[in-house]
Scaffold this active site. Structure first.
Site, mmCIF file in Angstrom:
data_model
loop_
_atom_site.group_PDB
_atom_site.id
_atom_site.type_symbol
_atom_site.label_atom_id
_atom_site.label_comp_id
_atom_site.label_asym_id
_atom_site.label_seq_id
_atom_site.Cartn_x
_atom_site.Cartn_y
_atom_site.Cartn_z
ATOM 1 N N ASN A 60 -4.367 -0.245 10.154
ATOM 2 C CA ASN A 60 -4.523 1.109 10.685
ATOM 3 C C ASN A 60 -3.309 1.552 11.498
ATOM 4 O O ASN A 60 -3.080 2.750 11.665
ATOM 5 C CB ASN A 60 -5.825 1.199 11.489
ATOM 6 C CG ASN A 60 -7.036 1.250 10.566
ATOM 7 O OD1 ASN A 60 -6.915 0.979 9.364
ATOM 8 N ND2 ASN A 60 -8.180 1.610 11.104
ATOM 9 N N SER A 117 -0.578 -9.492 -0.943
ATOM 10 C CA SER A 117 -0.008 -10.132 0.243
ATOM 11 C C SER A 117 0.606 -11.493 -0.052
ATOM 12 O O SER A 117 0.136 -12.233 -0.919
ATOM 13 C CB SER A 117 -1.096 -10.310 1.310
ATOM 14 O OG SER A 117 -1.530 -9.069 1.783
ATOM 15 N N GLU A 163 -6.481 10.010 -8.760
ATOM 16 C CA GLU A 163 -7.052 11.313 -9.102
ATOM 17 C C GLU A 163 -8.464 11.154 -9.651
ATOM 18 O O GLU A 163 -9.283 12.046 -9.554
ATOM 19 C CB GLU A 163 -6.182 12.037 -10.130
ATOM 20 C CG GLU A 163 -5.010 12.765 -9.522
ATOM 21 C CD GLU A 163 -3.900 11.831 -9.114
ATOM 22 O OE1 GLU A 163 -3.963 10.641 -9.484
ATOM 23 O OE2 GLU A 163 -2.984 12.287 -8.407
ATOM 24 N N GLN A 204 -6.875 -9.378 -6.262
ATOM 25 C CA GLN A 204 -5.649 -8.621 -6.004
ATOM 26 C C GLN A 204 -4.603 -9.524 -5.366
ATOM 27 O O GLN A 204 -4.873 -10.155 -4.354
ATOM 28 C CB GLN A 204 -6.006 -7.475 -5.069
ATOM 29 C CG GLN A 204 -4.833 -6.678 -4.571
ATOM 30 C CD GLN A 204 -5.288 -5.528 -3.699
ATOM 31 O OE1 GLN A 204 -5.447 -4.413 -4.149
ATOM 32 N NE2 GLN A 204 -5.496 -5.798 -2.422
ATOM 33 N N GLY A 205 -3.425 -9.568 -5.954
ATOM 34 C CA GLY A 205 -2.360 -10.402 -5.412
ATOM 35 C C GLY A 205 -1.231 -9.573 -4.837
ATOM 36 O O GLY A 205 -0.150 -9.475 -5.417
#
Lengths: 383, 322
Positions: free
Chosen positions: A366, A128, A245, A125-126
């Site tokens: 968080n 950041s 979903e 996943q790119g």
């Protein structure tokens, strides 16, 4: 309110349990966040895929079983209870795939999904960048139009890319409209990392594994067929499936139930250090793991009856990530002087603790999640 | 698996909620604090008229034949308004066992809850003892008043004047119903405390902005809301386990009460802190709900007591409970 699973669901549980008992590697595989360990995990993923357990909830044509959300949760409970390996394909199958199911063309689905699930083409996943972490809309990596070749030229840098040093492909957001600001003008691109113009440098993580990477783009090329969704609408594409979903991005309760179960076993095996106070905290964590399970069941009931998940998912993220930290903290207290050892029979607790500490940071810190809860669940003012 | 209420159950909840908004709002609750009985003027009669008090009685006995799942949302709604009535004792403990006359109220004492709220207006005092359930008419007891932090909760130590034979051996079921109903009330109370505090934090301005725009305030309330989000499912699950007479229902009720007590304590503390000095006065309504939460948090077994029951269970039981 009906708390029983159907006979078919129980049969599926029994079948999955038997297969896992027969096939889960023993001794456990080394960490999948190292080069050698990653390769071994890909072999395991292939084994899962061949048995059609890699992506049970996907359609059969892509290697799944068309399993319901309930069956997916059952599979996850059995998977983690069996002590099966971490899923090194998870960023592809759980984060990217739901987006491809929703926004991808038929051609993209055919070309990408099965290879992703079998581990032939692992995805990272790119999101950041050095100056865009929690503030994802602050990304500055660009994709510039290359009409001659029918695609886009990438420049810039992604960072903290989990398992980026081992994956063949990356999905991410890039700025395609230099005039637009913030959430506008970004495009969701699918990038083959095996090309000149891309440099991947592994970064050692807190736990000592080379599980992170920096990815540098220097005129790297992405053909038009690898644009996911519409050009300049990437933010919406990325956000639309954050509360998928299909539930494929749900963090399954099975993981925390398994850890809570191991924690109880640990406390029982250490009667001298398991003080009443520590036992009380073990019990509290066990209650929390079950609370997470039943909260998930309420959500899944809503989803299968046509409902949607909303900003409540931020409470879910806060809860499981902090529960995971607590489970490991208690274990380390039980272990006392053995807690620091990263060899031997208890090593997985310190290792797991360090990994758990990433939970409150990744996928939106968080602190950001609590802002979302306050503003979008409770309705407090942004300013 | 279907972990949700039916449309009928939700409709009934909504009707009870609306009724309680009419008969047990904050002003009416303040009146109960000041009157002789500590009970509201009209809420009991209204709940009785709609069948809620006797809902868990068998239809043949004049009830609606409700099970624990049917009743749990009524209990939660009663908690949301800090209802100053012995509804859990009567609706969930006495009525299903036919230990109280229809329309009248019961008081309950247990080892974990030795002081009986609203016992002086009860028809019967029910003792959940180790060897069985004893039910005495109020006249056959001596009541010694004790003062609760919650001014509406009139508490009494009960001395039996007569010895009666155990009425039933279903002590565990009766106790679990009481603890479960109290857990549901605590969830309702948590929700109300968060709601009134959110409203205040949107309205109250300091430094030229609503205090609810400050992250420090937001995060207190986000924590409280998250605790509630993960307590409620345990309460509903325990209700279904009791209905199904699940062998582990006792553990499930303990999980529910422990989580609901903790969630209410967190909500109370966060709410008071976010109210600031106004929350430290009895002019703000918050104290009505906060004090009930404190009282109920320790009733029917506090969080630590229930966790001890679970710890004992986990030490005995083989692991793998799903």
């Amino acid at each position: 309110m009906d708390l029983a699973f159907s006979p078919a669901e129980e049969a599926f549980r029994a079948e999955a349990r038997a297969w896992l008992q027969a096939n889960v590697p023993n001794p456990p595989l080394p960490s999948g966040d190292t080069k050698d360990g990653f390769a071994l995990h890909l072999e395991w993923e292939r084994q899962l895929f061949d048995a059609r357990y890699a992506v049970v909830s996907w359609p059969e044509e892509f290697g799944g079983r068309n399993a319901s959300l309930w069956e997916w949760l059952i599979f996850e409970e059995e998977y983690w209870l069996a002590g099966a390996p971490q899923r090194v394909t998870q960023n592809g199958i759980f984060l990217l795939a739901p987006t491809i199911f929703e926004f991808g063309t038929a051609e993209q689905q055919q070309r990408i999904l099965a290879k992703m699930a079998s581990g032939e083409e692992p995805w990272c996943q790119g999101w950041s960048e050095p100056n865009a972490g929690s503030d994802l809309a602050g990304i500055s990596s660009t994709a510039t139009r290359d009409d001659t070749n029918g695609g886009w030229r990438l420049n810039g840098q992604k960072t903290w890319t989990t398992r980026g040093a081992f994956c063949t492909h990356l999905f991410g957001l890039f700025r395609t409209d230099p005039e637009a600001e913030r959430h506008n003008g970004m495009t969701y691109l699918l990038v083959d990392l095996r090309q000149s113009g891309i440099t991947v440098r592994g970064v050692e993580r807190l736990d000592g594994d080379e599980g992170f990477a920096e990815v540098f783009f220097d005129d790297a090329f992405v053909p038009d067929v690898n644009v996911l969704g519409e050009v300049n609408k990437g933010w919406g594409v990325a956000m639309a499936t954050t509360g998928s979903e299909r539930g494929l991005t749900l963090r399954s309760p099975g993981r925390f139930l398994a850890t809570a179960t191991k924690l109880i076993e640990l406390a029982k095996s250490l009667p001298d250090t398991a003080t009443p106070e520590l036992k009380d905290r073990v019990t509290q964590a066990w209650i929390d793991a079950h609370a997470y399970r039943w909260q998930t069941f309420a959500t899944v009931t809503k989803l299968v009856e046509g409902g949607h998940t909303g900003p409540e998912s931020s409470m879910v993220k806060v809860f499981w990530s902090e529960l995971d930290v607590r489970l490991h903290e208690i274990a380390l207290e039980l272990l006392g002087p053995h807690a620091e050892l990263i060899d031997g029979e208890f090593a997985h607790w310190m290792k797991g603790y360090q990994f758990a500490l990433s939970g409150p940071i990744y996928a939106g810190t968080n602190e950001i999640q609590r802002n979302v809860i306050a503003e979008r669940v409770l309705g407090l003012p942004r300013k | 698996m279907r972990f949700a209420f039916t449309e009928d159950q939700i409709a009934l909840h909504d009707a009870v909620r609306d009724l309680l908004n009419d008969h047990s709002n904050a002003a009416q609750l303040r009146e109960a604090w000041g009157n002789e009985t500590g009970r509201t003027a009209s809420a009991w009669g209204a709940l009785h008229a709609m069948g809620a008090i006797d809902a868990m009685r068998a239809e043949a006995d004049g009830g609606l034949g409700f099970n624990e799942v049917d009743a749990i949302l009524i209990a939660e709604a009663s908690g949301r308004v800090a209802l100053a009535e012995p509804i859990i004792e009567t609706m969930m403990v006495a009525a299903p066992l036919n230990l109280v006359t229809i329309g009248l109220s019961a008081a309950v004492v247990t080892h974990e809850s030795p002081f009986a709220p609203w016992a002086d207006t009860a028809e019967v005092i029910i003792e959940l003892a180790a060897d069985g359930i004893r039910s005495r008419h109020r006249q056959d007891t001596t009541l010694t008043p004790r003062s609760s932090v919650d001014g509406a909760r009139r508490l009494f130590a009960v001395s039996p004047n007569t010895e009666v034979a155990p009425a039933s051996t279903e002590v565990a079921l009766a106790f679990r119903r009481g603890a479960l109903g109290t857990a549901a009330q605590l969830c309702g109370l948590s929700e109300t405390m968060i709601t009134v505090t959110v409203a205040y934090a949107k309205e109250r301005k300091q430094f030229g902005v609503p205090i609810g725009s400050f992250q420090a305030v937001k995060h207190h309330l986000a924590n409280a809301r998250t605790k509630l989000e993960f307590a409620r499912p345990l309460v509903y699950r325990a209700a279904a386990s009791l209905r199904d007479r699940d062998a582990e229902a006792g553990v499930h009720v303990s999980m529910a009460k422990a989580a609901a007590s903790d969630a209410a304590m967190v909500a109370a503390k966060a709410s008071l802190q976010c109210h600031g000095a106004i929350g430290y006065t009895t002019e703000a309504d918050l104290h009505l709900y906060m004090k009930r939460a404190w009282a109920l948090g320790g009733s029917w077994g506090d969080a630590a007591w229930h966790r001890r029951q679970i710890t004992n269970h986990l030490e005995r039981a083989p692991i793998g409970e799903r």
